[in-house]
Design an enzyme around this catalytic site. Structure first.
Site, mmCIF file in Angstrom:
data_model
loop_
_atom_site.group_PDB
_atom_site.id
_atom_site.type_symbol
_atom_site.label_atom_id
_atom_site.label_comp_id
_atom_site.label_asym_id
_atom_site.label_seq_id
_atom_site.Cartn_x
_atom_site.Cartn_y
_atom_site.Cartn_z
ATOM 1 N N PRO A 110 0.837 -1.203 0.000
ATOM 2 C CA PRO A 110 0.000 0.000 0.000
ATOM 3 C C PRO A 110 0.872 1.252 0.000
ATOM 4 O O PRO A 110 1.915 1.280 0.658
ATOM 5 C CB PRO A 110 -0.829 -0.119 1.282
ATOM 6 C CG PRO A 110 -0.127 -1.114 2.134
ATOM 7 C CD PRO A 110 0.668 -2.001 1.229
ATOM 8 N N GLY A 114 3.974 3.476 5.211
ATOM 9 C CA GLY A 114 5.155 3.150 6.008
ATOM 10 C C GLY A 114 5.825 1.841 5.651
ATOM 11 O O GLY A 114 6.699 1.378 6.386
ATOM 12 N N ASP A 160 15.779 2.723 3.461
ATOM 13 C CA ASP A 160 14.705 1.968 2.786
ATOM 14 C C ASP A 160 15.204 1.391 1.458
ATOM 15 O O ASP A 160 14.936 0.236 1.129
ATOM 16 C CB ASP A 160 13.529 2.892 2.442
ATOM 17 C CG ASP A 160 12.678 3.235 3.637
ATOM 18 O OD1 ASP A 160 13.167 3.105 4.760
ATOM 19 O OD2 ASP A 160 11.520 3.638 3.430
HETATM 20 O O1 PMV Z 1 7.178 5.735 5.996
HETATM 21 P P1 PMV Z 1 8.310 5.357 5.136
HETATM 22 O O2 PMV Z 1 8.170 3.963 4.566
HETATM 23 O O3 PMV Z 1 8.539 6.370 4.043
HETATM 24 O O4 PMV Z 1 9.636 5.328 6.052
HETATM 25 C C1 PMV Z 1 10.240 6.527 6.509
HETATM 26 C C2 PMV Z 1 11.382 6.244 7.463
HETATM 27 C C3 PMV Z 1 12.006 7.499 8.101
HETATM 28 O O5 PMV Z 1 13.015 7.056 9.041
HETATM 29 C C4 PMV Z 1 10.970 8.303 8.847
HETATM 30 C C5 PMV Z 1 12.688 8.402 7.080
HETATM 31 C C6 PMV Z 1 13.970 7.855 6.456
HETATM 32 O O6 PMV Z 1 14.362 8.382 5.419
HETATM 33 O O7 PMV Z 1 14.608 6.935 7.013
#
Ligand code: PMV
Length: 336
Positions: A110, A114, A160
């Site tokens: 999705p 996150g 990520d």
């Molecule tokens: O919510 P996501 O899947 O975009 O994860 C963001 C993770 C953070 O630590 C908040 C930002 C990052 O760049 O690591």
């Protein structure tokens, strides 16, 4: 200029969960992340008609294969495609005879919840573009994917994209970089999605302002987050589920104090904990999105089914150890 192969390329990259350390990782704190068995797949086929046609779910974007026109097509509704378009754009100019592409993007992740959908789409797209001319060099692909992701989220830690490219369970350390972890036991994570989409860039900015306005509180939270992450790493290595669960819950409390939680996440965490989870926390940027719960290896099915009665959008995820795959069929037995 590079000659590219005229065949079709299929490339896929996994989403991720962050077990410990989100937000603080942007400020060079450690983090633990895992690639999960939910993927974004990108199919590319040179079409020879000088247009790039991108189909993603119900949306279709048709743009001329010229740099100027590609960069003009940026509206809020197609923001998730910016990095994808950027990846295609950057790489097409390295090709001697580029003359249009059909692109189909399929997602099991999705968007804005996150679970690393934008990183996975960047990694899969760069992988597919490089695959057109047979260059599957994962470090370069990861670097290009991070650059593309920074178009929508300019302070991205890059973690990520790393986990999506290389797969597995990863410990990130600010000076030692990324290490693959190989814990003694299999940990079971239940992912619960709230259905509330977040904007990672905005939440990262919110944390930046928090840090500027309340530097000593931020430092205190970050210091504790570092200790928790390192303790959780040790707990995982010795197969200690209880300690990992406690560290996850404490990490969530720090994120709540950082003001990135959401009432729905709090409600879901309470449900998971009162039904037998060992720990629960938001995962990713927060502000909605998803949470993860550590489910014990005993009475797993019983606990999961009681949580699922109250949170239907919850699923046990497996960890993925493949990362980016270009023109390959995955062997499900290799998931751990
Ligand atoms: O919510 P996501 O899947 O975009 O994860 C963001 C993770 C953070 O630590 C908040 C930002 C990052 O760049 O690591």
């Amino acid at each position: 200029m590079t000659e590219y192969r005229m065949g079709q390329v299929h490339s896929s990259a996994p989403g991720k969960i962050i077990l410990l350390g989100e937000h603080f990782v942007v400020y060079k704190n450690p983090a633990i992340l895992a690639a999960i068995n939910r993927r974004i797949t990108v199919h590319l086929k040179p079409n020879g008609d000088n247009f790039i046609r991108i189909k993603a779910g119900l949306t279709e974007h048709v743009v001329s294969a010229s740099k100027r026109q590609l960069s003009k097509r940026r509206t809020n509704s197609d923001s998730f495609l910016y990095p994808v378009i950027s990846c295609i754009n950057d790489i097409q100019y390295q090709m001697s005879d580029f003359s249009g592409l059909d692109v189909i993007i399929e997602s099991q992740i999705p968007h804005g919840e996150g679970l690393g959908s934008s990183a996975a789409s960047c990694v899969a797209t760069v992988g597919a573009m490089r695959g057109l001319f047979g260059e599957i060099d994962k470090p370069t692909i990861c670097k290009n994917a991070v650059e593309a992701e920074r178009i929508i989220h300019k302070n991205s830690s890059g973690a990520d994209c790393y986990v999506s490219t290389f797969g597995g369970l990863i410990y990130y350390h600010p000076t030692r970089g990324y290490t693959h972890m190989n814990p003694k036991i299999k940990f079971r994570f239940l992912v619960c999605t709230t259905g509330i989409r977040h904007d990672t860039g905005k939440l990262v900015l919110k944390v930046k302002k928090f840090r500027e306005n309340k530097p000593s509180i931020f430092e205190e939270l970050a210091e504790r987050a570092k200790i928790i992450c390192n303790d959780a790493k040790k707990a995982m290595n010795r197969g200690d589920q209880e300690t990992l669960g406690k560290m996850m819950t404490e990490n969530h409390d720090l994120l709540t104090r950082l003001e990135v939680s959401h009432p729905k996440l709090e409600e879901f965490i309470d449900i998971c904990m009162s039904n037998g989870a060992l720990g629960g926390k938001l995962t990713g940027a927060g502000g909605g999105g998803s949470m993860i719960a550590l489910i014990p290896n005993k009475k797993t099915d019983e606990i999961v089914s009681s949580i699922r009665k109250k949170i239907p959008h919850s699923v046990i995820v497996e960890l993925d150890q493949y990362g980016l795959q270009v023109n390959q069929t995955l062997n499900p037995d290799k998931n751990f």
